[in-house]
Design an enzyme around this catalytic site. Sequence first.
Site, PDB file in Angstrom:
ATOM      1  N   GLU A 194       0.748  -1.532   0.156  1.00 33.40           N
ATOM      2  CA  GLU A 194      -0.041   0.030   0.442  1.00 33.40           C
ATOM      3  C   GLU A 194       0.727   1.369  -0.232  1.00 33.40           C
ATOM      4  O   GLU A 194       0.641   1.732   0.809  1.00 33.40           O
ATOM      5  CB  GLU A 194      -1.002  -0.338   1.003  1.00 33.40           C
ATOM      6  CG  GLU A 194      -1.527  -1.110   1.083  1.00 33.40           C
ATOM      7  CD  GLU A 194      -2.947  -1.004   2.047  1.00 33.40           C
ATOM      8  OE1 GLU A 194      -4.078  -1.077   2.385  1.00 33.40           O
ATOM      9  OE2 GLU A 194      -2.488  -1.586   3.089  1.00 33.40           O
ATOM     10  N   GLU A 197      -4.964  -9.902   0.228  1.00 33.51           N
ATOM     11  CA  GLU A 197      -6.173  -9.416   1.679  1.00 33.51           C
ATOM     12  C   GLU A 197      -7.203  -9.998   1.203  1.00 33.51           C
ATOM     13  O   GLU A 197      -7.532  -9.401  -0.194  1.00 33.51           O
ATOM     14  CB  GLU A 197      -5.223  -8.151   1.665  1.00 33.51           C
ATOM     15  CG  GLU A 197      -4.170  -7.894   2.585  1.00 33.51           C
ATOM     16  CD  GLU A 197      -3.605  -6.375   3.098  1.00 33.51           C
ATOM     17  OE1 GLU A 197      -5.148  -6.182   3.615  1.00 33.51           O
ATOM     18  OE2 GLU A 197      -2.273  -6.197   3.277  1.00 33.51           O
TER      19      GLU A 197
END
Length: 1014
Positions: free
Chosen positions: A461, A528
């Site tokens: 991220e 994820e």
Amino acid sequence: MTIHTPSLDWLTDVTKFAVHRLPAYSDHKYYATFQEAEQQADMAWRHSLNGSWKFNYATNPASRPVEFYTPGFEYGGWSDIQVPGHIQTQGFGQMQYVNTMYPWDGHSDVRPPHIPEDHNPVGSYIKSFVLPENMASGAQPVFISFQGVESAFYVWLNGQFVGYSEDSFTPSDFELTPFLQAGENKLAVEVYQRSTGAWLEDQDFWRFSGIFRDVYLYTIPTLHVRDLHAKADLDASYTQGLLELKLTLEKPATAYATVDVKDAAGHVVASLKADFTDGKASLSATLEQVQRWSAEKPYLYTLFIQIYDASGSLVEVIPQKIGFRKFELINKVMHLNGKRIVFKGVNRHEFNARTGRAISREDMLWDIRTLKQNNMNAVRTSHYPNQTLWYELCDEYGVYVIDEMNLETHGSWQKLGAVEPSWNIPANLPEWQDIVMDRAISMLERDKNHASILIWSCGNESYAGEVLRNVANYFRATDPSRLVHYEGVFHNRTYDDTSDMESRMYAKPADIEQYLNDNPQKPYISCEYMHAMGNSVGGMHKYTELENKYELYQGGFIWDYIDQAVMKKDRYGREYLAIGGDFDDRATDYGFCTDGIVYADRKVSPKMQEVKFLYQNLKLIPDTKGVTIRNENLFEGTGDYELVYSLLHEGQEIVRNAIHVDVAAQTEAYIPLTFPITDGKPGEYVIHTALVLKESTLWAEAGHEVAFGQHIFIVEDPNPLKIPTGGALRVVHGDVNIGVHGADFSIMFSKGAGSLTSLRYAGREMIAIPPAPLFWRATTDNDRGTVLGFEAGGWFAASLTRKCVDIQVTEEQTDRVTVTFRYTLSIHADVQVTVAYTVLADGSLNVKSTYEGVSGLPNLPIFALSFKVPADYRHLDWYAMGPEENYIDRAFGARLGVFRNEAADNVSGYVVPQESGNRTGVRRVDITDDSQRGIRITAPATAPVECNISPYTAFELESAYHQYELPNVYYTVVTVAGKQMGVGGDDSWGAPVHEEYQITADQKLEFEFTVQRV
């Protein structure tokens, strides 16, 4: 260039992240003798500095003891601190949890690379040591290794500056030789919580600082392999082992190396020899018919690398474990050893509820066994390199690894969920290239020899850009045997070539299918998915069902493994698991740190039941004559397991047998099973089948169940249901109450209370608080993420503000009496619910609840009837789906059977109290006291109910923010539901429960159950 004077300016200088730090190298061990190497004992050439250090805490650089490193500085009055360990978990500074924002958000208006000056905590550490004898001669250099320090630190020895380093999660080594003195040496370390490194470490975790991994001194022999790279590949047929070994000496010398390759039994299967040239040696060999490494069978060979000097004397022996395997893309599909791989993975933070990220060997052993016992085959090291021991365990136990470099800059490009990269780092900023690349190099060079690592990850991220593209290309150029992962390019496709795979977070199943149906160019993984916050992991089957539907769907990694909750004491001295905000930390993201399928105290959560089942490689599909075994292993058959099967009637086992089965990998077989003749005895039957370990392994004892399947069927009763018998019922129509009385029971209905008020068997009253229709459940974390309270809060009010508008005795006979209550609800004038109670001659009570659908209303969280019995009735004996809690979208892993627990057990250990403890498919549950007396709730197998039996109401749970806020227990709360909505889990910030697991308000709902004495 040697730098003698350190500067605080380095904390904000992106070009200063390693001063005098040694280059990264492989994590191998080395010994003086072959015998030591074989024993893999503690290294004699290492000396631990773990333990108690002297310590001073300062809130900012201006208030630190600047001269603390000097020889004459007096520190006797300083505190003590344990190393390894965090500063914050040992009583110093501020505990703080934040997810995506930077921890100083709202306090300091800084932009990278600048850092807050008024609050940059400084930990000053001092450790005195005397060199052990084998390091004190001065003949060989002495080094120090810091395995993990967060986030930047300076080092002095005996008043002289040694070095500086950033990157919290990879080792930092320095040479100490020029600064050592005879006798006692003073080591001083100054650790800063904020630095340029802190801008690169915005992971979803507690913001700790300090020396949190091992510290040790080490020396080296006169000839020493500083770095080795062992590449254990396979040929195109995946049968021959191709070994390439590169050795680099500390400094060039006349020397040679011999290598014995030993198999797991200790037999030498190959021997190699090479001379060093300019300090380097390369050796290679081809091994015939090697045992391949995989998670299914993690077969390891050991290289015994022996270094000899010019005279032929043995100087150093290095034991290096290797696994022969080939990981590659074939026609856009990831393959291991020639077979398409599916990752059944989980993201794992290093975490302990008491020590934070300073975890122990025991923690890691518990974790690796838990992964294996529950069918997980892969782990992503979210979002930083782990301790070396973890990779060794993954090699040995068999777990595939995505090794992720220490990088996350989430707060620089995403704010409140919106993508806004105006000041994103590292992006395309050349000044950030070296500091980011350093983290990639440190990880790869340390970890490159671990067979378990299949994929390098460029971090997490951090958006996208040229800097990370360059990191990916470094990985590929340096180590072409592995693939490269990075999810962030999803937000900027200009840099799509950064990742070798399409990786997404929290993509819905429909979105994944859209990608897979639209000419995909890369294999897909969810790095994820299944956000396991609180009561979650509903609908997971929608993801695992894609495994066999799409070749390019190659699995995913649940978020995440363990709750990051911290042990704390409440005002009364009782321990509890605390979350963000509980330490007065602001900014904070509160309970968002509790996303684990394992609780923070390392107890398995009920969610694991579903994970274990859906991650099975071995599928069992029984029927009345046998079982189909579908072996989805890539390589291993079922020879290590025993097939155990049983037949149960109404929950009672009739027969149990065990047989040997042999189903090869990637095949299926139908195994006939023999069951006793039941002579058509009516009732419900269930066939349980399981594959269990024949022998104990590293990760489980013999008898451990690795796979399960069941088949339920009903033999109809040709005779009609018999009406319970007893004496004639006596009905009393009072002014306020309607009483129905039998020989030794009394049941009362109140016109005033608008409900059943008494159920008395042999003088024992069972109703403490009357039954009432219930439409609300204590909101789960996922419910709060979808603002269920706002969208459907009318049902909360309806559950508390019903109005009884009619009471009728609709049937009155000597052997049965029916009393029906009709309610209207505040949510809408047209909503009506009826509850009909039919008393039978034996004192049993049939209950039927009906909801007449109304359009235009929000979906119902639950349609149930809830009442309270005295708290003494707390022992539960179930015939239902279990044994762990389950919900309509999380029941694949549940099995029909008889099991027992206590009412208190149904308050699961979710840190924030919420709905928990539900069971679907309830045919029977007994609720009894210590004398085994109480009530039994039953429902037909063709129309079972759901039940939640707990010490607390939905509203008590709803009102509590911590477990310790729940009231003292006075009741057992019995909730019988026709249906409860699923718990969801696609994410916890807006993803709804899947439509088929919701309860629309415009339908008629009805359920029925019976209460009788026990």
